[in-house]
Design an enzyme around this catalytic site. Sequence first.
Site, mmCIF file in Angstrom:
data_model
loop_
_atom_site.group_PDB
_atom_site.id
_atom_site.type_symbol
_atom_site.label_atom_id
_atom_site.label_comp_id
_atom_site.label_asym_id
_atom_site.label_seq_id
_atom_site.Cartn_x
_atom_site.Cartn_y
_atom_site.Cartn_z
ATOM 1 N N ILE A 1 76.996 11.521 -60.956
ATOM 2 C CA ILE A 1 76.253 11.080 -61.921
ATOM 3 C C ILE A 1 76.219 9.474 -62.125
ATOM 4 O O ILE A 1 77.576 9.062 -62.592
ATOM 5 C CB ILE A 1 76.242 11.912 -63.216
ATOM 6 C CG1 ILE A 1 76.032 13.357 -62.766
ATOM 7 C CG2 ILE A 1 75.454 11.448 -64.079
ATOM 8 C CD1 ILE A 1 74.896 13.800 -62.253
ATOM 9 N N LYS A 2 75.301 8.698 -62.188
ATOM 10 C CA LYS A 2 75.358 7.490 -62.500
ATOM 11 C C LYS A 2 75.035 7.127 -63.922
ATOM 12 O O LYS A 2 74.014 7.672 -64.485
ATOM 13 C CB LYS A 2 74.336 6.483 -61.673
ATOM 14 C CG LYS A 2 74.720 6.367 -60.411
ATOM 15 C CD LYS A 2 73.715 5.405 -59.359
ATOM 16 C CE LYS A 2 73.786 3.990 -59.486
ATOM 17 N NZ LYS A 2 72.922 3.452 -58.919
ATOM 18 N N VAL A 3 75.679 6.612 -64.818
ATOM 19 C CA VAL A 3 75.744 6.394 -66.012
ATOM 20 C C VAL A 3 75.782 4.931 -66.139
ATOM 21 O O VAL A 3 76.933 4.209 -65.885
ATOM 22 C CB VAL A 3 76.640 7.002 -67.061
ATOM 23 C CG1 VAL A 3 76.422 6.602 -68.355
ATOM 24 C CG2 VAL A 3 76.718 8.489 -66.734
#
Length: 227
Positions: A84-86
């Site tokens: 997951i890219k945050v």
Amino acid sequence: MQIFIDTADELEVRHWSRYGVVDGVTTNPSLLLAQRWTRLQNGVVRLANAIHPRPLSVEVFADEDHEMLAQARTFAGWADNIVIKVPVIDGDGRPLLEVVHRLESEGVRVNCTACMSFGQAALAAKAGATYVSLLAGRIDDEGNDGSGVVGQTCSWLRDWGMPSRVIAGSIRAPRDVQRLAAAGVHVITVPPPILTKLVDHRYSRATSAQFTRDGQQAFGQVLIDVG
């Protein structure tokens, strides 16, 4: 050094995977939109299958922390190789490190993206991010030294025995790959057109063509004679 391909084009992912040179895929909402993946789950699952078991980064796009967490948990459930890219901060400058930390604490791997400085990258690593994405090309755009920031961050992580891996992004030209590799980066995420330029060279083409012509002229005749 690993190479991730920066695209949401399933055909490009499968094409470069066949060469054995791609170690993962990074996407963002803009790349997904460009491929018209309006059915997000379908697109993400197809990309995840195309690169499996190597990692696929998929970015959250909610505004509030609880919505980001919900999106992240949902996305991560679509395939076991999803990261997951945050973003390290939101559009107002609010740190999103708590989101990073909570997801990693739950066993969801995070690629903390949009980092433009050593300080941001260090804090992302401290928060537990599996990957820290430094956008080297955008750092250069501001008149700073993208490869220098990347090298400093990688050295710091090594010196302190921290497990986070640095991804260098925003690659504009083949020379960017060379200088970031020299800086000791762990991963470079490269758009397909730059990968094509990396493998091509006009003198390689000319040399290959010459050897083919000479080989066919010399040894092709030998084979005929032997037969």
